[in-house]
Write an enzyme that holds these catalytic residues in place. Structure first.
Site, PDB file in Angstrom:
ATOM      1  N   ASP A  13       0.818  -1.221   0.000  1.00  0.00           N
ATOM      2  CA  ASP A  13       0.000   0.000   0.000  1.00  0.00           C
ATOM      3  C   ASP A  13       0.848   1.265   0.000  1.00  0.00           C
ATOM      4  O   ASP A  13       0.451   2.285   0.565  1.00  0.00           O
ATOM      5  CB  ASP A  13      -0.962   0.033   1.197  1.00  0.00           C
ATOM      6  CG  ASP A  13      -1.793  -1.230   1.286  1.00  0.00           C
ATOM      7  OD1 ASP A  13      -2.310  -1.638   0.247  1.00  0.00           O
ATOM      8  OD2 ASP A  13      -1.894  -1.807   2.377  1.00  0.00           O
ATOM      9  N   LYS A  16       1.840   2.168  -5.236  1.00  0.00           N
ATOM     10  CA  LYS A  16       2.490   1.657  -6.455  1.00  0.00           C
ATOM     11  C   LYS A  16       1.714   2.025  -7.710  1.00  0.00           C
ATOM     12  O   LYS A  16       2.307   2.282  -8.749  1.00  0.00           O
ATOM     13  CB  LYS A  16       2.630   0.132  -6.381  1.00  0.00           C
ATOM     14  CG  LYS A  16       3.638  -0.311  -5.350  1.00  0.00           C
ATOM     15  CD  LYS A  16       3.750  -1.808  -5.300  1.00  0.00           C
ATOM     16  CE  LYS A  16       2.607  -2.485  -4.614  1.00  0.00           C
ATOM     17  NZ  LYS A  16       2.697  -2.601  -3.176  1.00  0.00           N
ATOM     18  N   ASN A  38      -5.514 -10.188  -3.692  1.00  0.00           N
ATOM     19  CA  ASN A  38      -5.269  -9.621  -2.354  1.00  0.00           C
ATOM     20  C   ASN A  38      -4.652  -8.236  -2.482  1.00  0.00           C
ATOM     21  O   ASN A  38      -4.592  -7.477  -1.525  1.00  0.00           O
ATOM     22  CB  ASN A  38      -4.344 -10.521  -1.520  1.00  0.00           C
ATOM     23  CG  ASN A  38      -3.069 -10.917  -2.250  1.00  0.00           C
ATOM     24  OD1 ASN A  38      -2.959 -10.750  -3.447  1.00  0.00           O
ATOM     25  ND2 ASN A  38      -2.113 -11.453  -1.524  1.00  0.00           N
ATOM     26  N   GLY A  40      -4.144  -4.309  -3.949  1.00  0.00           N
ATOM     27  CA  GLY A  40      -5.074  -3.224  -4.225  1.00  0.00           C
ATOM     28  C   GLY A  40      -4.303  -2.031  -4.729  1.00  0.00           C
ATOM     29  O   GLY A  40      -3.485  -1.479  -4.026  1.00  0.00           O
ATOM     30  N   HIS A  41      -4.514  -1.691  -5.966  1.00  0.00           N
ATOM     31  CA  HIS A  41      -3.895  -0.488  -6.531  1.00  0.00           C
ATOM     32  C   HIS A  41      -4.999   0.525  -6.765  1.00  0.00           C
ATOM     33  O   HIS A  41      -6.009   0.186  -7.378  1.00  0.00           O
ATOM     34  CB  HIS A  41      -3.307  -0.764  -7.919  1.00  0.00           C
ATOM     35  CG  HIS A  41      -2.100  -1.641  -7.910  1.00  0.00           C
ATOM     36  ND1 HIS A  41      -1.118  -1.535  -6.994  1.00  0.00           N
ATOM     37  CD2 HIS A  41      -1.721  -2.617  -8.765  1.00  0.00           C
ATOM     38  CE1 HIS A  41      -0.173  -2.415  -7.261  1.00  0.00           C
ATOM     39  NE2 HIS A  41      -0.522  -3.092  -8.321  1.00  0.00           N
ATOM     40  N   ARG A 142       2.006 -29.499  -5.154  1.00  0.00           N
ATOM     41  CA  ARG A 142       1.783 -30.105  -6.488  1.00  0.00           C
ATOM     42  C   ARG A 142       0.384 -30.695  -6.654  1.00  0.00           C
ATOM     43  O   ARG A 142       0.191 -31.703  -7.307  1.00  0.00           O
ATOM     44  CB  ARG A 142       2.881 -31.143  -6.787  1.00  0.00           C
ATOM     45  CG  ARG A 142       4.235 -30.462  -6.915  1.00  0.00           C
ATOM     46  CD  ARG A 142       5.374 -31.397  -6.813  1.00  0.00           C
ATOM     47  NE  ARG A 142       5.456 -31.951  -5.472  1.00  0.00           N
ATOM     48  CZ  ARG A 142       6.462 -32.680  -5.022  1.00  0.00           C
ATOM     49  NH1 ARG A 142       7.469 -32.949  -5.815  1.00  0.00           N
ATOM     50  NH2 ARG A 142       6.469 -33.150  -3.811  1.00  0.00           N
ATOM     51  N   GLN A 223       1.636  -6.320  -2.857  1.00  0.00           N
ATOM     52  CA  GLN A 223       2.063  -6.312  -1.441  1.00  0.00           C
ATOM     53  C   GLN A 223       3.395  -5.570  -1.282  1.00  0.00           C
ATOM     54  O   GLN A 223       3.606  -4.576  -1.945  1.00  0.00           O
ATOM     55  CB  GLN A 223       2.145  -7.738  -0.871  1.00  0.00           C
ATOM     56  CG  GLN A 223       0.805  -8.446  -0.768  1.00  0.00           C
ATOM     57  CD  GLN A 223       0.318  -9.017  -2.078  1.00  0.00           C
ATOM     58  OE1 GLN A 223       1.051  -9.708  -2.754  1.00  0.00           O
ATOM     59  NE2 GLN A 223      -0.903  -8.733  -2.453  1.00  0.00           N
ATOM     60  N   THR A 300      -9.740  -4.779   1.168  1.00  0.00           N
ATOM     61  CA  THR A 300     -10.546  -5.303   2.273  1.00  0.00           C
ATOM     62  C   THR A 300     -11.369  -4.239   2.976  1.00  0.00           C
ATOM     63  O   THR A 300     -12.248  -4.562   3.766  1.00  0.00           O
ATOM     64  CB  THR A 300      -9.626  -5.943   3.340  1.00  0.00           C
ATOM     65  OG1 THR A 300      -8.714  -4.930   3.775  1.00  0.00           O
ATOM     66  CG2 THR A 300      -8.868  -7.122   2.776  1.00  0.00           C
ATOM     67  N   GLY A 301     -11.050  -2.951   2.733  1.00  0.00           N
ATOM     68  CA  GLY A 301     -11.760  -1.885   3.434  1.00  0.00           C
ATOM     69  C   GLY A 301     -11.344  -1.770   4.890  1.00  0.00           C
ATOM     70  O   GLY A 301     -11.926  -1.014   5.655  1.00  0.00           O
ATOM     71  N   ASP A 303      -9.145  -0.592   8.097  1.00  0.00           N
ATOM     72  CA  ASP A 303      -8.275   0.534   8.449  1.00  0.00           C
ATOM     73  C   ASP A 303      -6.837   0.041   8.501  1.00  0.00           C
ATOM     74  O   ASP A 303      -6.580  -1.046   9.018  1.00  0.00           O
ATOM     75  CB  ASP A 303      -8.638   1.066   9.844  1.00  0.00           C
ATOM     76  CG  ASP A 303      -9.736   2.109   9.759  1.00  0.00           C
ATOM     77  OD1 ASP A 303     -10.081   2.513   8.639  1.00  0.00           O
ATOM     78  OD2 ASP A 303     -10.247   2.503  10.824  1.00  0.00           O
TER      79      ASP A 303
HETATM   80  P1  IMP Z   1      -2.999 -12.848   2.258  1.00  0.00           P
HETATM   81  O1  IMP Z   1      -2.099 -12.266   1.212  1.00  0.00           O
HETATM   82  O2  IMP Z   1      -4.462 -12.615   1.984  1.00  0.00           O
HETATM   83  O3  IMP Z   1      -2.699 -14.285   2.570  1.00  0.00           O
HETATM   84  O4  IMP Z   1      -2.701 -12.044   3.640  1.00  0.00           O
HETATM   85  C1  IMP Z   1      -1.469 -12.167   4.310  1.00  0.00           C
HETATM   86  C2  IMP Z   1      -1.046 -10.831   4.900  1.00  0.00           C
HETATM   87  O5  IMP Z   1      -0.686  -9.942   3.849  1.00  0.00           O
HETATM   88  C3  IMP Z   1      -2.126 -10.101   5.697  1.00  0.00           C
HETATM   89  O6  IMP Z   1      -1.506  -9.403   6.757  1.00  0.00           O
HETATM   90  C4  IMP Z   1      -2.701  -9.123   4.702  1.00  0.00           C
HETATM   91  O7  IMP Z   1      -3.298  -8.016   5.338  1.00  0.00           O
HETATM   92  C5  IMP Z   1      -1.437  -8.736   3.962  1.00  0.00           C
HETATM   93  N1  IMP Z   1      -1.702  -8.248   2.602  1.00  0.00           N
HETATM   94  C6  IMP Z   1      -2.068  -8.959   1.529  1.00  0.00           C
HETATM   95  N2  IMP Z   1      -2.195  -8.165   0.447  1.00  0.00           N
HETATM   96  C7  IMP Z   1      -1.868  -6.931   0.832  1.00  0.00           C
HETATM   97  C8  IMP Z   1      -1.749  -5.668   0.142  1.00  0.00           C
HETATM   98  O8  IMP Z   1      -1.952  -5.534  -1.060  1.00  0.00           O
HETATM   99  N3  IMP Z   1      -1.367  -4.627   0.903  1.00  0.00           N
HETATM  100  C9  IMP Z   1      -1.074  -4.729   2.212  1.00  0.00           C
HETATM  101  N4  IMP Z   1      -1.168  -5.876   2.885  1.00  0.00           N
HETATM  102  C10 IMP Z   1      -1.551  -6.969   2.206  1.00  0.00           C
END
Ligand code: IMP
Length: 428
Positions: A13, A16, A38, A40-41, A142, A223, A300-301, A303
């Site tokens: 976050d 990027k 997972n 978010g841009h 696998r 991430q 995820t919304g 905070d």
């Molecule tokens: P997962 O990627 O859903 O398995 O989550 C594993 C960890 O990575 C958790 O702490 C999430 O909040 C964090 N996480 C996953 N994707 C992001 C992202 O795009 N930004 C920040 N944290 C992330």
């Protein structure tokens, strides 16, 4: 022309999308190499704001080919809905390329993700619940399902049955859940197959050819460095490699082809989910960073947890990624503080520690050692060059650069597309 990697230097976050967007017009290919929906841009184009989770941000630049590499895990339902959402807003998505080797997130992966988190209780990771971890686990075990399996029904059926054999035992016997029927999963996956087919391609061949032809290829990490399964704050991490090496394995491109590695670095720090975070703030400053910085997850919304800048982490990101540059984002959020604390080292068991400790136990009780830097109150969102910044903002950037181990080549001074100061071009 260069092949660039752009990745998060902290816990994700970092902004990027804005950095990719700055390069958008000159980039021929934007490639995601790990993670899934997972990520978010948020990309702002004109007065339009786009939230992308799975698709590479290059999808918004007309001349650019967006690529989902083999290292990404793809939820086909999400892929199709994200594409149709963009199509409804007039964005042409027909150039998208999807690796046939990418693994598919199926409904049983999301179920296992959520059930496991519930089972872990207070020890939970705080995942996004998108099935990311279980899909990567199946890949490594696998027993994963790949995009290409959608085009051979008999193989698909065998693979889904094999994956569910074991999972159903766990779901039923350990978690007390109803078993998932393989036939229903196969049927659902087959409904996506034809819609996805036009995008499926041999992406490693296309990307290597593109680099050899001198095209500009941008590898975009999801991430961030501290969420990397190998180099992050394990086990509070995601299940893939956002660090620079992940671009090679996740896109099928050798390290000798990468010319520049850019770390996106927020002018303060945020994190979502559980896990250690030495500079986290629980006071009104933390609340102010969250409010002014709009620190709420795109995916995820939730905070975001907020804290001051941590130079130990930035130095670590430089090391494990071989960073050549930083893109410092959200400097404008810090406007208005009289003094800004910056963490320069940690205190662990009474000792000053300059580098990120490899021991998880040490990191969990690392206390930040702060240096106070003078703040500024002038609006910086209209600054076009470094010298347009107030003296104290310039000094803040210079101090961060010195502590972090790589040059700061661009600075984000506002959320809009043009609110960026470019110091050194990433494409030179
Ligand atoms: P997962 O990627 O859903 O398995 O989550 C594993 C960890 O990575 C958790 O702490 C999430 O909040 C964090 N996480 C996953 N994707 C992001 C992202 O795009 N930004 C920040 N944290 C992330």
């Amino acid at each position: 022309m260069p092949a660039l990697v752009l990745l998060g230097a902290q816990w994700g976050d970092e902004g990027k999308g804005k950095a990719t967007d700055l390069l958008g017009g000159s980039v021929d290919y934007v490639v995601r190499y790990q993670g899934g929906n997972n990520a978010g841009h948020t990309v702002v184009v004109g007065d339009q704001k786009y939230a992308l989770h799975l698709l590479p941000s290059g999808i918004l630049s007309p001349g650019c080919t967006p690529v989902i590499g083999n290292g990404v895990v793809v939820d086909p339902a999400v892929l199709l809905s994200e594409l149709s959402g963009l199509n409804e807003r007039g964005v042409d998505t027909s150039k998208l390329l999807l690796s046939g080797n990418a693994h598919l997130i199926t409904p049983y992966h999301t179920t296992v993700d959520k059930v496991t988190e519930r089972f872990l209780g207070s020890r939970k990771i705080g995942t996004t619940g998108r099935g990311i971890g279980p899909t990567y686990a199946d890949k490594i075990n696998r027993v994963g399902i790949r995009v290409q399996d959608l085009y051979d029904e008999s193989i698909l059926t065998q693979k889904v049955e094999a994956a569910l054999d074991f999972k159903n035992q766990i779901l039923a016997k350990l978690y007390n859940r109803r078993a998932i029927e393989a036939g229903a999963i196969v049927e659902e996956l087959l409904t996506y197959a034809e819609q996805i087919k036009p995008y499926v391609a041999d992406t490693t061949l296309i990307l290597n050819n593109a680099i050899d032809e001198g095209k500009v290829v941008l590898f975009e990490g999801g991430q961030g460095t501290l969420l990397d399964v190998d180099h992050g704050t394990y086990p509070f991490v995601t299940s893939s490699n956002p660090t620079a090496g992940g671009a090679c394995t996740g896109a099928g491109v050798g390290p000798t082809k990468i010319s520049r590695v850019i770390g996106i670095l927020k002018a303060y720090t945020t994190r979502v989910g559980a896990g250690p975070f030495p500079t986290e703030l629980f006071d009104k400053d933390g609340e102010a960073l969250r409010t002014i910085g709009g620190e709420r997850g795109v995916t995820t919304g939730r905070d975001r947890r907020c804290g001051w800048f941590d130079a130990v982490i930035a130095r670590y990101a430089t090391r494990v990624n071989g960073l050549t540059d930083f893109f410092l984002t959200k400097l404008d959020v810090l406007t208005g503080w009289e003094q800004i604390p910056v963490c320069v080292a940690y205190e662990i068991d009474g000792k000053r520690v300059e580098e990120l400790p490899y021991s998880q136990s040490d990191f969990h009780h690392a206390k930040p050692i702060y240096e106070m830097l003078p703040g500024w109150s002038e609006d910086i969102t209209k600054a076009k060059t470094f010298s347009d910044l107030p003296k104290n903002a310039q000094a803040y950037v210079k101090a961060l650069e010195e502590m972090s181990g790589a040059p700061i080549s661009a600075i984000g001074v506002g959320p809009g597309r043009t609110e960026t100061i470019e110091i050194n071009s990433f494409l030179s």
